[in-house]
Design a protein around this motif. Sequence first.
Motif: not given
Length: 327
Positions: A132-143, A216-220, A234-244
Amino acid sequence: MAEESGKESLHWSEEKEVVRSNRPLKLLCRMAKLFPFPLLVLLTFPVSLFYIVFSGRARRYTAAYQKQLAAFCPAYRRTPLSGLVQVYSFALCVVEKIVAWSGKMSLENIIFHDDDVPELKARLAEGQGAFLIGSHLGNMELLRCLATYQQTGVKKDVPVTAIMNMKSTAQFNRTLKELDPNSALHVMNATDISVDSIETLQDTIKAGGLVVMAADRTSPTAPGRTIPMPFLGRQAPFPYGAFLLAYLLGAPVYHVFALRKKTIMLHPAYDMFVTKSRVERPSSSRNKDSYIRGLCAEFAELLQERCTGSPAQWYNFYDFWAESAPE
């Protein structure tokens, strides 16, 4: 959120937590057990007001996000109180997470829709897992908490492993561990992903479980390894690692969003949206990058659509469009 810093170019994971102790969260846990939810909603407001008044960073980044949103979506009307509403929405999200982990949230608070959720439930009922791919939009913790309390709507245990940056959520994770000692068993640090951990995640999916990760957050650890995608104009950077990781796991991918029905509610009610990825995983590794970019583009488009529908529920408080921005 993070406290103010003189360095505007800091990666999101490097910013210091405003609250360095978990005492406020522990107090919130006690309040969640003692008080009804409507009272918690009211008590959260002065905390949010205090934060927006005394945190220049919060004001600056909520304003930057809302200006970008207004430029992209003319129907959105930004007001002088928009920043406060967004911070208040985030505070309510934290309260709802605590309430959920206290066992006081149920499927009655979640509204499912006529999307791909029946197919996902059918997979889980048959003992087949998914990513499952989620984000920091809303509340994924519920799942995750509903799965822990066996309230997924599937009549069997569903193991859930959440992949997250443990450093940026240290206080919440520490409090959560005290609230539920077994919860730490279901969290994997994003910085510790290795060949062995991928095999462990694959075993979780083979056992009929779910692996959940926000994308929706790039890797530290690899802030420069990103996929530029259009987001809110606008162009925004998305994390390669999550989709890899989605490619490496080889499991069916679902995009999931849990959004409060209204920005501010005296009784929690969430819309759960589940969309199965239409991007076909290639049989040859030569087409791996094409798959990864396609999956990222699909996620960014869905995130944008949900964000414009629930603008105050966006909880990425940093410069999301910066070149070194986050996962």
